[in-house]
Enzyme design. Sequence first.
Site, mmCIF file in Angstrom:
data_model
loop_
_atom_site.group_PDB
_atom_site.id
_atom_site.type_symbol
_atom_site.label_atom_id
_atom_site.label_comp_id
_atom_site.label_asym_id
_atom_site.label_seq_id
_atom_site.Cartn_x
_atom_site.Cartn_y
_atom_site.Cartn_z
ATOM 1 N N ARG A 1 73.265 49.661 21.813
ATOM 2 C CA ARG A 1 73.186 48.468 21.854
ATOM 3 C C ARG A 1 73.821 47.982 22.443
ATOM 4 O O ARG A 1 74.733 48.290 22.701
ATOM 5 C CB ARG A 1 72.596 48.003 20.730
ATOM 6 C CG ARG A 1 70.918 48.778 19.710
ATOM 7 C CD ARG A 1 71.142 48.063 18.528
ATOM 8 N NE ARG A 1 70.109 46.919 18.528
ATOM 9 C CZ ARG A 1 70.143 46.321 17.574
ATOM 10 N NH1 ARG A 1 70.269 46.701 16.649
ATOM 11 N NH2 ARG A 1 69.405 44.627 17.709
ATOM 12 N N HIS A 2 73.473 47.114 23.258
ATOM 13 C CA HIS A 2 74.379 45.684 24.229
ATOM 14 C C HIS A 2 75.100 45.067 22.905
ATOM 15 O O HIS A 2 75.000 44.935 21.543
ATOM 16 C CB HIS A 2 73.308 44.590 24.509
ATOM 17 C CG HIS A 2 72.449 43.865 23.667
ATOM 18 N ND1 HIS A 2 72.484 42.989 22.638
ATOM 19 C CD2 HIS A 2 70.806 43.929 23.680
ATOM 20 C CE1 HIS A 2 71.505 42.646 22.122
ATOM 21 N NE2 HIS A 2 70.494 43.039 22.464
ATOM 22 N N ASN B 1 71.150 37.227 19.057
ATOM 23 C CA ASN B 1 71.491 37.700 17.513
ATOM 24 C C ASN B 1 71.937 36.832 16.603
ATOM 25 O O ASN B 1 71.450 37.062 15.244
ATOM 26 C CB ASN B 1 72.778 39.357 17.423
ATOM 27 C CG ASN B 1 71.264 39.969 18.687
ATOM 28 O OD1 ASN B 1 71.929 40.821 19.534
ATOM 29 N ND2 ASN B 1 70.422 40.550 17.692
ATOM 30 N N GLU C 1 63.814 45.243 26.725
ATOM 31 C CA GLU C 1 63.178 45.218 24.854
ATOM 32 C C GLU C 1 61.785 44.938 25.200
ATOM 33 O O GLU C 1 61.538 44.907 25.600
ATOM 34 C CB GLU C 1 64.111 44.320 24.097
ATOM 35 C CG GLU C 1 63.348 44.038 22.939
ATOM 36 C CD GLU C 1 63.652 45.235 22.318
ATOM 37 O OE1 GLU C 1 62.930 46.656 22.527
ATOM 38 O OE2 GLU C 1 64.494 44.894 20.930
ATOM 39 N N HIS D 1 68.683 48.363 24.076
ATOM 40 C CA HIS D 1 67.876 47.282 22.846
ATOM 41 C C HIS D 1 67.229 48.810 22.173
ATOM 42 O O HIS D 1 67.439 49.833 22.302
ATOM 43 C CB HIS D 1 66.381 46.605 23.294
ATOM 44 C CG HIS D 1 66.657 45.874 25.016
ATOM 45 N ND1 HIS D 1 67.635 44.106 24.527
ATOM 46 C CD2 HIS D 1 66.931 46.158 25.816
ATOM 47 C CE1 HIS D 1 68.141 43.786 26.037
ATOM 48 N NE2 HIS D 1 67.407 45.200 26.961
ATOM 49 N N ARG E 1 72.672 40.418 28.531
ATOM 50 C CA ARG E 1 73.252 40.788 27.407
ATOM 51 C C ARG E 1 73.340 42.286 27.503
ATOM 52 O O ARG E 1 74.497 42.708 27.428
ATOM 53 C CB ARG E 1 72.818 40.960 25.980
ATOM 54 C CG ARG E 1 70.861 41.538 25.460
ATOM 55 C CD ARG E 1 70.619 40.801 24.836
ATOM 56 N NE ARG E 1 69.116 41.198 24.338
ATOM 57 C CZ ARG E 1 67.996 40.984 25.000
ATOM 58 N NH1 ARG E 1 68.005 39.473 25.302
ATOM 59 N NH2 ARG E 1 66.561 41.461 24.131
#
Length: 358
Positions: free
Chosen positions: A72-73, A79, A169, A235, A129
Site C-alpha cells: 500500500r501507499h 489516513n 482505490e 490501495h 499518494r
Amino acid sequence: MDFRKKVEKYRKFYEPVDHNGNHEDESKWTYMKCDHSKQHFVVHNVKGYLFQKVVNFIMNLRTTSHAFYLTRHGQSEYNDLGRIGGDSGLTVHGLRYAQKLAEFVDKNIVKGKDGNDVPARLWTSTMRRTRETAQFIKQTTIRIPSETDPSLEYEWVQMRPRAWHHLDELFAGSCDGMTYEEIEEKFPEEWERRNVDKLAYRYPRGESYLDVIARLEPIIIEMERHQEPLLIIGHQAVLRIIYAFYTGHSRSEAPHLSIPLNTVIQVAPGPVECKVTVSNLRPVLCEMSLGHCFLMSSVYRERSCIPLSKVSVPMVKMNPANYRFVSLPMILLHIKSVPLGLAQLLSFACWCSLFTDR
C-alpha cells in the site's frame, strides 16, 4: 519428474485432438491446444464472449514463475484524519515509508541473489499518494541480452513507473472524504447495507468490490504476461482482490483480508501452491527516541481530527482500537507522565492499531 510420468500415463489411454479435419466429429468441437514452451496455440471453433476471454487468459500465461510485490501507499493525510478516498498526499510518516520502500527495492527486487541486476517493473495507481510513495525508487538504465539473439543487447529502464487507472482505490462516491463515523451517522441505511454484504455493496454514486474485480481483469492478464519481478504500489481494496486471486481466497473473503500499511507482501505463484513472504518495514516513529516523537507531534497537532481536550489523560486504560482515528502524535502528548518503557510500548500499540481499516 512426476508430471512427466503422468503425461506418459495419459498417452497410453488418450490421443490428441486432431485439428487437420481427419475426424468429422472433432471438427465440430470447440477446443484449444497449447504448447507454452514453444508459444504455439491452436484455437478451433471458439465463439462467444466467455470462451474468448478464457483463450486470451491462457495465451498470456507463462510456464516460468516470477514474483509480485504488493504494498500500500505510505500514510496519507486522509489516513491520518481517518477519512476514506480522496487524493491527498503523504504525511511525514508516509514519506519515510517511501524512502524505506526504495531501500527495499534496491536490496530485494532489482538485484538477484548473485548481486547482478534483474529487470523489474513498477506499477502504481494514478492517485497522488501512490505516485508519491514511488518517488524515491531509482530508475537506472541497464543493458540486457535479447532472448532471440544473445549477441544483441537492448536498454531497460529499471522500475520505470507506470500509472494505471485500473489500480485506483475503490471509489466511495457520495461518501468520498468522510470518516466511517460520519457515514454511519449521515447514511445509517447505507452503513447497514455495507455491513451485511461488503462484497456487493456499492457506495452511492460509487463502486463496489465487484466493480473493482471487473476493472482489474486486464491487470491480472498483464501480470501473467510479463516475466519480470513486479512491484505494485496500490490501495487496500485493490490489493485485497489481487492477493485473494493468487492465494486462492474466495471473492466473499477478499473484502475482509488484511493488507496493512508499511508492509511489502511478496507473492510467488507456483504450479502447486502460492508462496507468500511478508516484509514489515518498521515505521519511522518506532525508530525514533520518544523525545523526537514529542517534537514531531507539535507539527501535526493542528491536523488532528479530535481536539486534545477530548482525549483522556490516563492513556494506560485506553483501548487503542477505540481511538483508531486519533493521530499518534496527539496520543504521545498525553503519555509524558507514563514510565519511558510503557510509553514506548503504548506508542507502538497505537501505531499498529491506527490504520487498521474496518
